[in-house]
Design an enzyme around this catalytic site. Structure first.
Site, PDB file in Angstrom:
ATOM      1  CD  GLU A  14      -3.603  -8.755   3.380  1.00  0.00           C
ATOM      2  OE1 GLU A  14      -3.689  -8.392   2.195  1.00  0.00           O
ATOM      3  OE2 GLU A  14      -3.117  -8.056   4.271  1.00  0.00           O
ATOM      4  N   GLY A  70     -12.172  -3.870  -0.894  1.00  0.00           N
ATOM      5  CA  GLY A  70     -11.986  -3.113  -2.134  1.00  0.00           C
ATOM      6  C   GLY A  70     -11.228  -3.882  -3.200  1.00  0.00           C
ATOM      7  CB  ALA A  71      -8.644  -4.100  -4.756  1.00  0.00           C
ATOM      8  CD  GLU A 119      -1.974  -6.375  -0.796  1.00  0.00           C
ATOM      9  OE1 GLU A 119      -3.173  -6.089  -0.890  1.00  0.00           O
ATOM     10  OE2 GLU A 119      -1.384  -6.451   0.300  1.00  0.00           O
ATOM     11  CG  ASN A 120      -4.084 -11.705  -4.809  1.00  0.00           C
ATOM     12  OD1 ASN A 120      -4.045 -11.971  -3.626  1.00  0.00           O
ATOM     13  ND2 ASN A 120      -5.205 -11.394  -5.440  1.00  0.00           N
ATOM     14  CG  HIS A 150      -3.964   0.864  -1.646  1.00  0.00           C
ATOM     15  ND1 HIS A 150      -3.683   1.601  -0.516  1.00  0.00           N
ATOM     16  CD2 HIS A 150      -3.994  -0.434  -1.235  1.00  0.00           C
ATOM     17  CE1 HIS A 150      -3.549   0.779   0.513  1.00  0.00           C
ATOM     18  NE2 HIS A 150      -3.743  -0.461   0.106  1.00  0.00           N
ATOM     19  CD  GLU A 151      -5.264  -3.150  -3.560  1.00  0.00           C
ATOM     20  OE1 GLU A 151      -4.395  -3.886  -3.060  1.00  0.00           O
ATOM     21  OE2 GLU A 151      -6.130  -2.575  -2.863  1.00  0.00           O
ATOM     22  CG  HIS A 201      -0.237  -3.199  -1.271  1.00  0.00           C
ATOM     23  ND1 HIS A 201       0.365  -2.943  -0.071  1.00  0.00           N
ATOM     24  CD2 HIS A 201      -1.576  -3.095  -1.040  1.00  0.00           C
ATOM     25  CE1 HIS A 201      -0.559  -2.697   0.849  1.00  0.00           C
ATOM     26  NE2 HIS A 201      -1.748  -2.771   0.285  1.00  0.00           N
ATOM     27  CD  GLU A 206      -2.800  -2.852   3.649  1.00  0.00           C
ATOM     28  OE1 GLU A 206      -2.978  -1.837   2.931  1.00  0.00           O
ATOM     29  OE2 GLU A 206      -2.807  -4.016   3.185  1.00  0.00           O
TER      30      GLU A 206
END
Ligand code: B3K
Ligand code: ZN
Length: 880
Positions: A123, A263-264, A266-267, A299-300, A303, A322
């Site tokens: 992304e 930060g990270a 979300e795959n 958060h991830e 998602h 987001e």
């Protein structure tokens, strides 16, 4: 810029895709400098297109076969595209072979190496750096991924979905095949390979399945995963309970890597994380780190539904996933810790970071209308203001209404790529209300100003609030927004007053107990209450019910009262902040006109009142006793006087420390006795917060420096150690250097802890901080290729070191410009973040403006400027 001007993409140009990809089979043969990617797509040509254009960047094309025919020679390669003839076919199989060099990928987008392992970041538009593809979020397909690699260097081979096959190959190589049963856009693709250790748990889902949870880290970090795993389990449970959302695959993997641009990510089923948001032990991580981990893991995970199952049609819709997911993680943290504290912290974050962004040259609506480099639009506006806008729906519809809207959103759009309008329609239709006006929040940029006038008529006992809204820079073109304003009325003594709504206002005011919700829809609107016995004290914008700037000249007396008795903790905190801000502003004028600086009695009393109040929650107390930060003070001025702001802020803190030394010491001593074993728990966090705030004040007194040195040597948890070291870092004491040295010696092998050592010095108010920072970038442990390290030094220096960066000589600017130019070649995304502080040049005095613009100009003229940096720099210079 010495190369071609990059193109700008517009929302208005959106066109639905002409091709459908039924499935893709990816085969990776991994090697550091020569990774072969074979990409086999089953394509449907939806509208008889003679050609298809795929996206690709920095990939070496080897061959293209269409239904077995070699078309390599007929394909046209552009700088970022590959055009392939479709031979008049409605459907076909396309096989594309490419080669990439993960080892040389320092931009950390696409497939790259980190600590000897392979990982990906796709992304927003990174998949095109792996292979040619339709790199857009509205092309969803089924992915199967085969990874082949050397076995001793890559014991672990991971991708999205379920492992369906694995085995041995000749020459000490092995392979694994992963299949994702859910269609997804390519930005959610991930691949990880390397020698990683793993922590496992099983989660029993609400629908009775056992889900395999795994966290992969470098073997040396295996003892730092417990908190991340707990956070994941809490997130899964919370989403089931609060939103009825259950995880869909049988395995959920998280991989922690040291080199990561954000930060990270979300795959699907395989999140890749910056190790900062996974690894924690009490002696290495602070409360803030623990909270960050819980929030980002949440958060991830969230998602998976808001982002993955329902994704964005195009990148202009980014806030759809987001803003919504930040809102969900905020609610999660609030439920895990303290809702009141969380709300105040989020408002502070918004004001300190998003308000300036929205007032500067990069200002954009939460749904941007155009971009040059999409990565530049992962902003505080899209994320945090976006979350505030989602919160508006929640405030307007209530928890039940919001949940109905979410349910309808998923039942309508599961498996689709949609728009912010689809989200709003689901909210509106589920509740049978018209929310069309909410669209203005997506279209208009800038922070709205809400101004307030009040009128009390003692004879008729009628109390009227007149609310007006505007966004100064949109003058003329401004369209009124729907702004929910929560309020309450109090008597002088602090009793809450009944709200009797005048008949004509009944449609616009919703009463809930002693609280009213005013629905402001016009540019100016009146709201009246009857039978109000005395002129009330108004508690306005309770819970910060909308992301606006409140213009309301409330008296100091009323503010002091609200600070002591309001039942809304946000307004209590806010009232003290406003008093402190007035105190600071008044003294800034004194400073500028050469008058004495003075604390007024009412402020000193209000401060003392909070300090002495043993009934308030300790975390709220700490927040209330914290003065507004330098950036927020600067925000109050069109042009800020850096020296005056810094000087007055420091003076006020020092004055308060001197006046209340005894009280600070008593609270400190009391809190320092308790909790010796670290627990990540609400009460303990609050204790540490208040204790360390007291320490911060006390350390401004030369006779108390020893206190910090003692806390530094005696504490075993990083929260207390770092708080002490931070306070010391601002001093010019002997203890400063000895403690910094001791910290370095103890932690030099731990990357994340060492980042803290770097960032303390970069943010230090020490008189020589600029020369310290220059030394830091020469330090043997400073690496330009590691984003965390770069942010620890250059990010912190530019954003938080007002004195150092804005040094009157311009030396801070010149230094940072050189650093940006250097970084631009290594990692454009990181460089584009580091350059941000320059964009606010208009807010400084003429001399500083000139020097900042000169620095921007120098960057703009440098060789090989990336799209990322070009966009930020050119837009901010054009704003002049
Ligand atoms: N979606 C990612 C951010 C991607 C940033 C690309 N430059 C992480 C997140 O918001 O959850
Ligand atoms: Zn996100």
């Amino acid at each position: 810029m010495k190369n071609d001007t990059p193109v700008e993409h517009y929302l208005k140009d959106y066109q639905a895709p002409h091709f459908e990809v039924e499935s893709v089979f990816l085969e990776f043969d991994l090697a550091p400098l020569n990774t072969q990617v074979t990409n086999t797509l089953k394509v449907k040509n939806l509208s008889q297109q003679p050609k298809m254009v795929l996206d690709g960047e920095n990939v070496k094309l080897v061959s293209v076969f269409l239904d077995g025919r070699d078309l390599t020679a007929q394909c046209e390669q552009g700088k970022e595209t590959l055009t392939i003839p479709t031979l008049g076919l409605d459907q076909f199989e396309l096989k594309i072979e490419t080669v990439i060099e993960p080892q040389n990928n320092t931009a950390l987008e696409g497939l790259y190496r980190t600590s000897g392992n392979y990982c990906t970041q796709c992304e927003a538009e990174g998949f095109r750096k792996i292979t040619y593809f339709f790199d857009r979020p509205d092309v969803l397909t089924l992915f199967t991924t085969k990874i082949i690699a050397d076995k001793s260097e890559n014991s672990v081979l991971l991708s999205n979905g379920n492992l369906i096959e694995s085995g041995e190959l000749a020459d000490n190589r092995h392979y694994a095949v992963w299949q994702d049963p859910f269609k997804k856009p390519c930005y959610l693709f991930a691949l990880v390979a390397g020698n990683l250790a793993c922590v496992k748990e099983v989660y029993h889902s609400a629908d009775g399945r056992d889900i395999d949870l795994r966290i992969y880290v470098e073997p040396k970090n295996i003892d730092k995963c417990e908190h991340a795993m707990d956070s994941l389990i809490k997130s899964m449970k919370w989403d089931e309970e609060r939103f009825g959302l259950i995880y869909d695959l049988d395995i959920y993997m998280i991989v922690a890597v040291d080199d990561f641009n954000m930060g990270a990510m979300e795959n699907k089923g395989l999140n890749v994380f910056n190790s900062k948001f996974v690894l924690a032990k009490p002696d290495t991580a602070t409360d803030v780190d623990y909270e960050g981990i819980e929030a980002v893991i949440g958060h991830e995970y969230f998602h998976n539904w808001t982002g993955n199952r329902v994704t964005c049609r195009d990148w202009f819709q980014l806030t759809l996933k987001e803003g919504l997911t930040v809102f969900r993680d905020q609610e999660f943290t609030a439920d895990m810790l303290s809702p009141a504290v969380k709300r105040i912290e989020d408002v502070k974050r918004l004001r300190t970071n998003q308000f300036p962004e929205d007032a500067g040259p990069m200002s954009h609506p939460i749904q941007p209308q155009s971009y040059i480099e999409m990565n530049n639009f992962y902003t505080m506006t899209v994320y945090e203001k976006g979350a505030e806008v989602v919160r508006l729906y929640h405030t307007l519809l209530g928890e039940n209404g919001f949940r109905k809207g979410m349910d309808l959103y998923f039942s309508r759009h599961d498996g689709q790529a949609v728009t912010v309008e689809d989200f709003r329609n689901a909210m509106a239709d589920a509740n049978g209300v018209d929310l069309a006006q909410m669209h203005q929040w997506y279209l208009q940029s800038g922070t709205p100003i809400l101004s307030v006038a009040t009128d009390y008529d003692a004879g008729s006992k009628l109390f009227t609030l007149t609310l007006s809204q505007r966004i100064p820079k949109l003058e003329g073109g401004f369209k009124p927004m729907l702004i929910p304003v929560k309020m309450a009325l109090f008597s002088e003594e602090g009793a809450s007053l009944a709200l009797n709504v005048a008949v004509e206002d009944r449609d616009n005011i919703v009463i809930n107990g002693s609280e009213g919700l005013l629905k402001l829809t016009e540019t100016t609107q009146k709201f009246s209450f009857e039978q109000v016995e005395s002129n009330p004290i108004v508690s306005l914008l309770r819970g910060f019910s909308a992301p606006v700037i409140l213009e309301y000249e409330q008296s100091n007396q009323d503010l002091a009262k609200l600070a002591s008795f309001d039942s809304d903790s946000f307004v209590r905190w806010e009232s003290m902040q406003t008093l402190a801000l007035r105190e600071i502003k008044r003294n800034i004028s004194n400073y500028e006109t050469g008058q004495n600086l003075q604390i007024s009695d009412y402020f000193a009393q209000a401060f003392a009142g909070v300090l002495a109040d043993s009934t308030i929650d300790k975390a709220l107390k700490a927040l209330t006793l914290t003065l507004p930060d330098l950036t927020y003070i600067g925000e109050q001025y069109q042009q800020m006087n850096v020296d005056a702001i810094y000087h007055v802020h420091r003076w006020l803190k020092q004055e308060l420390a001197t006046q209340y030394e005894g009280q600070f010491l008593t609270i400190y001593a009391d809190l320092n006795k308790s909790e010796k074993v670290y627990r990540y728990q609400k009460e303990d966090i609050a204790n540490r917060k208040l204790k360390n705030l007291c320490l911060q004040y006390l350390m401004l007194l030369p006779n108390q420096i020893q206190l910090g040195a003692e806390q530094f040597t005696q504490s075993s948890n990083m929260t207390d150690v770092l708080a002490a070291l931070e306070s010391l870092s601002h001093t010019d004491s002997l203890e400063r250097q000895s403690c910094l040295n001791a910290f370095y010696d103890k932690w030099k092998e731990d990357t994340l802890v060492l980042d803290k050592w770097f960032s303390l010095q970069a943010g230090s108010h020490h008189l020589h901080s600029l020369s310290h920072v220059k030394e830091l970038v020469e330090h043997k442990d400073f690496v330009y290729t590691n984003p965390n390290r770069v942010r620890s030094v250059l990010g912190v220096f530019g954003r938080l070191n007002m004195l150092g960066f804005h040094q009157a000589s311009g030396e801070g600017y010149r230094f940072m410009a050189e650093q940006v130019i250097k970084l631009n070649r290594i990692n454009p995304q990181v460089a584009a973040r580091i350059v941000a502080p320059f964009t606010h040049w208009k807010r400084y005095d003429q001399q500083r403006q000139d020097m900042m613009k000169q620095a921007l100009q120098q960057i703009l003229e440098s060789e090989n400027l990336s799209k990322d940096v070009y966009e930020i720099v050119s837009k901010s210079l054009n704003a002049g």
